[in-house]
Motif scaffolding. Structure first.
Motif, PDB file in Angstrom:
ATOM      1  N   ILE A  73      46.956  45.679  34.452  1.00  0.00           N
ATOM      2  CA  ILE A  73      46.503  46.913  33.816  1.00  0.00           C
ATOM      3  C   ILE A  73      44.982  46.998  33.844  1.00  0.00           C
ATOM      4  O   ILE A  73      44.388  48.058  34.088  1.00  0.00           O
ATOM      5  N   GLN A  74      44.322  45.873  33.621  1.00  0.00           N
ATOM      6  CA  GLN A  74      42.862  45.836  33.680  1.00  0.00           C
ATOM      7  C   GLN A  74      42.360  46.112  35.090  1.00  0.00           C
ATOM      8  O   GLN A  74      41.350  46.790  35.287  1.00  0.00           O
ATOM      9  N   LYS A  75      43.072  45.598  36.105  1.00  0.00           N
ATOM     10  CA  LYS A  75      42.704  45.877  37.492  1.00  0.00           C
ATOM     11  C   LYS A  75      42.778  47.367  37.795  1.00  0.00           C
ATOM     12  O   LYS A  75      41.987  47.894  38.591  1.00  0.00           O
ATOM     13  N   LEU A  76      43.716  48.033  37.163  1.00  0.00           N
ATOM     14  CA  LEU A  76      43.862  49.472  37.369  1.00  0.00           C
ATOM     15  C   LEU A  76      42.750  50.254  36.668  1.00  0.00           C
ATOM     16  O   LEU A  76      42.625  51.463  36.871  1.00  0.00           O
ATOM     17  N   GLY A  77      41.984  49.552  35.849  1.00  0.00           N
ATOM     18  CA  GLY A  77      40.902  50.219  35.136  1.00  0.00           C
ATOM     19  C   GLY A  77      41.336  50.874  33.841  1.00  0.00           C
ATOM     20  O   GLY A  77      40.595  51.677  33.264  1.00  0.00           O
ATOM     21  N   LEU A  78      42.533  50.522  33.366  1.00  0.00           N
ATOM     22  CA  LEU A  78      43.035  51.090  32.125  1.00  0.00           C
ATOM     23  C   LEU A  78      42.611  50.236  30.939  1.00  0.00           C
ATOM     24  O   LEU A  78      42.418  49.024  31.059  1.00  0.00           O
ATOM     25  N   SER A  79      42.504  50.854  29.789  1.00  0.00           N
ATOM     26  CA  SER A  79      42.081  50.165  28.574  1.00  0.00           C
ATOM     27  C   SER A  79      43.171  49.212  28.075  1.00  0.00           C
ATOM     28  O   SER A  79      44.374  49.445  28.272  1.00  0.00           O
ATOM     29  N   ASP A  80      42.750  48.146  27.414  1.00  0.00           N
ATOM     30  CA  ASP A  80      43.710  47.225  26.800  1.00  0.00           C
ATOM     31  C   ASP A  80      44.552  47.931  25.735  1.00  0.00           C
ATOM     32  O   ASP A  80      45.645  47.480  25.403  1.00  0.00           O
ATOM     33  N   ALA A  81      44.001  49.023  25.214  1.00  0.00           N
ATOM     34  CA  ALA A  81      44.711  49.769  24.178  1.00  0.00           C
ATOM     35  C   ALA A  81      45.606  50.869  24.760  1.00  0.00           C
ATOM     36  O   ALA A  81      46.194  51.646  24.007  1.00  0.00           O
ATOM     37  N   ALA A  82      45.696  50.939  26.083  1.00  0.00           N
ATOM     38  CA  ALA A  82      46.536  51.967  26.716  1.00  0.00           C
ATOM     39  C   ALA A  82      47.983  51.822  26.243  1.00  0.00           C
ATOM     40  O   ALA A  82      48.497  50.702  26.140  1.00  0.00           O
ATOM     41  N   PRO A  83      48.653  52.934  25.945  1.00  0.00           N
ATOM     42  CA  PRO A  83      50.016  52.882  25.401  1.00  0.00           C
ATOM     43  C   PRO A  83      51.072  52.559  26.456  1.00  0.00           C
ATOM     44  O   PRO A  83      51.982  53.360  26.726  1.00  0.00           O
ATOM     45  N   VAL A  84      50.959  51.379  27.036  1.00  0.00           N
ATOM     46  CA  VAL A  84      51.886  50.959  28.093  1.00  0.00           C
ATOM     47  C   VAL A  84      53.159  50.389  27.470  1.00  0.00           C
ATOM     48  O   VAL A  84      53.093  49.589  26.531  1.00  0.00           O
ATOM     49  N   GLN A  85      54.287  50.783  27.993  1.00  0.00           N
ATOM     50  CA  GLN A  85      55.550  50.159  27.591  1.00  0.00           C
ATOM     51  C   GLN A  85      55.729  48.916  28.463  1.00  0.00           C
ATOM     52  O   GLN A  85      56.132  49.005  29.620  1.00  0.00           O
ATOM     53  N   TRP A  86      55.417  47.765  27.894  1.00  0.00           N
ATOM     54  CA  TRP A  86      55.359  46.525  28.667  1.00  0.00           C
ATOM     55  C   TRP A  86      56.711  46.121  29.227  1.00  0.00           C
ATOM     56  O   TRP A  86      56.786  45.531  30.310  1.00  0.00           O
ATOM     57  N   GLN A  87      57.774  46.428  28.513  1.00  0.00           N
ATOM     58  CA  GLN A  87      59.108  46.092  29.025  1.00  0.00           C
ATOM     59  C   GLN A  87      59.402  46.861  30.310  1.00  0.00           C
ATOM     60  O   GLN A  87      59.979  46.325  31.255  1.00  0.00           O
ATOM     61  N   LEU A  88      58.987  48.127  30.335  1.00  0.00           N
ATOM     62  CA  LEU A  88      59.187  48.931  31.544  1.00  0.00           C
ATOM     63  C   LEU A  88      58.331  48.403  32.692  1.00  0.00           C
ATOM     64  O   LEU A  88      58.778  48.345  33.837  1.00  0.00           O
ATOM     65  N   LEU A  89      57.099  48.008  32.379  1.00  0.00           N
ATOM     66  CA  LEU A  89      56.217  47.482  33.415  1.00  0.00           C
ATOM     67  C   LEU A  89      56.759  46.181  33.983  1.00  0.00           C
ATOM     68  O   LEU A  89      56.710  45.945  35.193  1.00  0.00           O
ATOM     69  N   ASP A  90      57.290  45.343  33.109  1.00  0.00           N
ATOM     70  CA  ASP A  90      57.904  44.094  33.553  1.00  0.00           C
ATOM     71  C   ASP A  90      59.092  44.383  34.470  1.00  0.00           C
ATOM     72  O   ASP A  90      59.269  43.751  35.517  1.00  0.00           O
ATOM     73  N   LEU A  91      59.901  45.363  34.084  1.00  0.00           N
ATOM     74  CA  LEU A  91      61.064  45.751  34.889  1.00  0.00           C
ATOM     75  C   LEU A  91      60.628  46.306  36.244  1.00  0.00           C
ATOM     76  O   LEU A  91      61.257  46.022  37.274  1.00  0.00           O
ATOM     77  N   ALA A  92      59.536  47.070  36.241  1.00  0.00           N
ATOM     78  CA  ALA A  92      59.038  47.677  37.470  1.00  0.00           C
ATOM     79  C   ALA A  92      58.596  46.638  38.484  1.00  0.00           C
ATOM     80  O   ALA A  92      58.574  46.909  39.687  1.00  0.00           O
ATOM     81  N   LEU A  93      58.265  45.452  38.014  1.00  0.00           N
ATOM     82  CA  LEU A  93      57.774  44.397  38.894  1.00  0.00           C
ATOM     83  C   LEU A  93      58.770  43.242  38.981  1.00  0.00           C
ATOM     84  O   LEU A  93      58.390  42.085  39.128  1.00  0.00           O
TER      85      LEU A  93
END
Length: 236
Positions: free
Chosen positions: A15-35
Motif C-alpha cells: 500500500i505504501q508503494k502505491l503511495g497510499l496513506s497508512d490510514a487509507a480505508p483498505v479492507q485488508w482481508q480483501l487485499l489478502d484474497l486479491a493476492l
C-alpha cells in the motif's frame, strides 16, 4: 477472516508503494484474497475479485481518458482503452510494484515463467477490485494509477495503429483484397522459449504474411499481425 500479522505488514508495504496513506480505508482481508493464487487456495483466491477488477480497470481507464482527452472521439478512446487494459500493459504496471513478491502461490506456479504475464495481470485486476470494494469508489485507485495510464497512453497515441495491429491489418486486407486474414495458432509450451507459450501465423490468400509469439493466443496473434502489417507498409 483475519490477516496474519506478518502478512498484514507485507500488505502495508505494498500500500505504501502505491503511495497510499497508512490510514487509507483498505479492507485488508480483501487485499489478502486479491493476492492469493488458486494453486495455494482453491476455495479462497483472487478469481472472483479478478472478475470485478476487470470492470474497475475499464472504468478507471475510461474516466481517465474522458477527462484528459476531451477532443478525442469515442472510437479513438475505445481503441486506447483496449490497449490500456491488455494483459501486457497490466502486467507491466504490476511488475513496476513488484506485485509477484506479494502474491501467495505454489512453488511450481512461482517458477512458471510462461504464465507470468497472465498471472500478474489477473492479480493486478484483483488488487484493483479489493481497493475499489474497500470504498466503492475509485478514490484508492486513481491517485496512483493515473500516472501509469498517462505514460502508457502517450506511448499508444504515438503509434498510428494505437497498438491494435490486428485491427489495422484487417482494415488493410479488406481495403486491398476484400477479405480477412487467417490466424493459425499453435501451443508450444516452453519449447519455443521460457516466456512465450503460443506461436501464431497470419495468412492471406495462401500466403503467410507474418509470424509472432506470445504468452497468450491473443498476444501471439497481435505479434504476428504487427510483423505482417509493418511488412506490408514497406511493400506498398
Amino acid at each position: 477472516m483475519s490477516v496474519d500479522p506478518r502478512r498484514y505488514k507485507q500488505l502495508q508495504q505494498l500500500i505504501q508503494k502505491l503511495g497510499l496513506s497508512d490510514a487509507a480505508p483498505v479492507q485488508w482481508q480483501l487485499l489478502d484474497l486479491a493476492l492469493t493464487h488458486p494453486t495455494l487456495s482453491p476455495e479462497a483466491n483472487y478469481e472472483r475479485l479478478e472478475f470485478v477488477g476487470d470492470a474497475v480497470i475499464r472504468l478507471a481507464a475510461a474516466e481517465f481518458l474522458f477527462e484528459m482527452y476531451p477532443d478525442a472521439d469515442e472510437g479513438e478512446l475505445a481503441a486506447i482503452r483496449s490497449a490500456l487494459v491488455s494483459d501486457r500493459i497490466l502486467s507491466q504496471i504490476a511488475e513496476s510494484y513488484g506485485l509477484d513478491r506479494y502474491l501467495l502461490m505454489s512453488a511450481h506456479t512461482s517458477n512458471d515463467k510462461v504464465g507470468r504475464e497472465t498471472r500478474l495481470a489477473a492479480a493486478f485486476e484483483a488488487l484493483l477490485a479489493a481497493l475499489y470494494l474497500s470504498t466503492h469508489t475509485l478514490d484508492l485507485v486513481r491517485p496512483w494509477l493515473s500516472g501509469h495510464l498517462q505514460h502508457m497512453t502517450d506511448v499508444i497515441r504515438r503509434d498510428p495503429t494505437l497498438q491494435n495491429y490486428k485491427g489495422a491489418l484487417q482494415a488493410w486486407t479488406q481495403a486491398h483484397h476484400q477479405t480477412l486474414p487467417e490466424y493459425r495458432v499453435t501451443e508450444v509450451g516452453q519449447a519455443y522459449g521460457d516466456a512465450e507459450r503460443f506461436v501464431a501465423e497470419v495468412w492471406l490468400g495462401g500466403r503467410q504474411l507474418g509470424q509472432g509469439k506470445g504468452q497468450s493466443k491473443k498476444a501471439a496473434e497481435q505479434a504476428a499481425a504487427k510483423v505482417a502489417f509493418l511488412t506490408l507498409q514497406k511493400v506498398v
